[in-house]
Design an enzyme around this catalytic site. Sequence first.
Site, short mmCIF file in Angstrom:
data_model
loop_
_atom_site.label_atom_id
_atom_site.label_comp_id
_atom_site.label_asym_id
_atom_site.label_seq_id
_atom_site.Cartn_x
_atom_site.Cartn_y
_atom_site.Cartn_z
N TYR A 145 0.83 -1.21 0.00
CA TYR A 145 0.00 0.00 0.00
C TYR A 145 0.86 1.26 0.00
O TYR A 145 0.58 2.23 -0.70
CB TYR A 145 -0.97 0.01 1.20
N ARG A 152 1.59 6.61 -6.94
CA ARG A 152 0.47 7.52 -7.23
C ARG A 152 0.92 8.97 -7.08
O ARG A 152 0.69 9.81 -7.95
CB ARG A 152 -0.69 7.21 -6.30
N TYR A 205 -0.86 13.24 6.16
CA TYR A 205 -0.43 12.23 7.13
C TYR A 205 1.09 12.33 7.32
O TYR A 205 1.82 12.49 6.33
CB TYR A 205 -0.75 10.80 6.64
N ARG A 218 -11.30 13.64 1.73
CA ARG A 218 -12.29 12.85 2.47
C ARG A 218 -13.61 12.73 1.72
O ARG A 218 -14.35 11.78 1.92
CB ARG A 218 -12.53 13.46 3.85
N GLU A 325 -13.74 -0.57 6.41
CA GLU A 325 -13.71 0.75 5.76
C GLU A 325 -15.09 0.94 5.12
O GLU A 325 -15.63 -0.01 4.55
CB GLU A 325 -12.59 0.78 4.71
C1 3EB Z 1 -7.55 6.31 5.61
O1 3EB Z 1 -8.40 7.08 6.02
C2 3EB Z 1 -8.03 4.92 5.24
O2 3EB Z 1 -5.20 5.47 -0.50
O3 3EB Z 1 -6.82 5.97 -1.86
C3 3EB Z 1 -9.18 5.39 2.50
C4 3EB Z 1 -9.56 5.91 1.26
C5 3EB Z 1 -7.88 4.96 2.69
C6 3EB Z 1 -8.65 5.97 0.20
C7 3EB Z 1 -6.40 5.66 -0.74
C8 3EB Z 1 -6.98 5.04 1.62
C9 3EB Z 1 -7.36 5.54 0.39
O4 3EB Z 1 -6.35 6.62 5.51
C10 3EB Z 1 -7.45 4.40 4.00
#
Ligand code: 3EB
Length: 331
Positions: A145, A152, A205, A218, A325
């Site tokens: 991941y 990406r 992050y 989001r 999720e």
């Molecule tokens: C998170 O909130 C959970 O890498 O495209 C959620 C939605 C998550 C999209 C992505 C990853 C992705 O970090 C993981």
Amino acid sequence: MNAGLIPAYTGPFGMAYVPDEARAELVGDRHTLALIDFGARLRPPDGVADFPVLLPQIGGPRVCEYWHSAEPVVHDRYGRFEGARTSELLFLRALQPDSAHIEHEAQTMYAALLETLRASGYPYLVRVWNYLPRINLEEAGRERYQSFCVGRAAALEALRALDDARLPAASGLGSCAGGLQIFAVAAREPGVQIENPRQVSAFRYPPRYGPRSPSFSRATLKHWREGVHLYISGTASIVGHASLHETLESQLGETLANIEAVVREAHRAEGLAIRTPDELSLIKVYLRDPADAPAAEAWLRERLGPQLPMLFLHGDVCRSELLAEIEGAYF
Ligand code: 3EB
């Protein structure tokens, strides 16, 4: 055959879960943008609109995800992508052969995606789904991941598309087999990014979660000609940037609180008509352990009511401590 099971489509652009038996009839309909079949096996597509995805449905009568448009759809091949377009949107999808070089794959696929969108006049990504096998496995010294996020971000950066304010809503999940699968909704005009006040934006992050932060927002709120849509990204039990809770129920509780915060933010900032998650048009629930489905469904039904369409899929979440999720949409 299945004539009459789903009436000829006349409503606006949108998405619904429809019985799997309707797929054969809908796949050739001129109002069909795409049919996502969450099947358990790899099979060739039945037609240009058909897209088999390897995140098996758990329980319930089998459904597929039906994307439709009032405007007749034009199907075309765009290099490695299969595309369906109307005058205001382009729906692209692709499956790469499986490989052990996910960073390279992600970079190649996202570069091609962005170039295709720009060349065809639909430059704004609104919503993306990313599915890749063995998502939590270490490969080349890093979790797959995290390598996906590196590839990406590199592609977006190279094409000057890493502007935080333009990152689309997304979901990122581990599939059972196959290679990297991406599908995306893109538009001629941009949507509005919605972030979650309870969570650090994923694109901010800190490095402990990987060398490049995940490139998504989001949620996206999008004004289409026929009305407003809200696309809520895959959402998990994360507050700030930390994963919380060990049990399924507590993780679902935090996840639902996050979804509620996103809906409220869209209401506050953009005047979205709804305020609470039970008013969404549908949700999709990804579970790491398919045995959790009955408990997850009971928990969610109690809070969201008996009517809300819910699809439960078996998929690995991108942090190994996360059990679920949930994504959602309002049309
Ligand atoms: C998170 O909130 C959970 O890498 O495209 C959620 C939605 C998550 C999209 C992505 C990853 C992705 O970090 C993981």
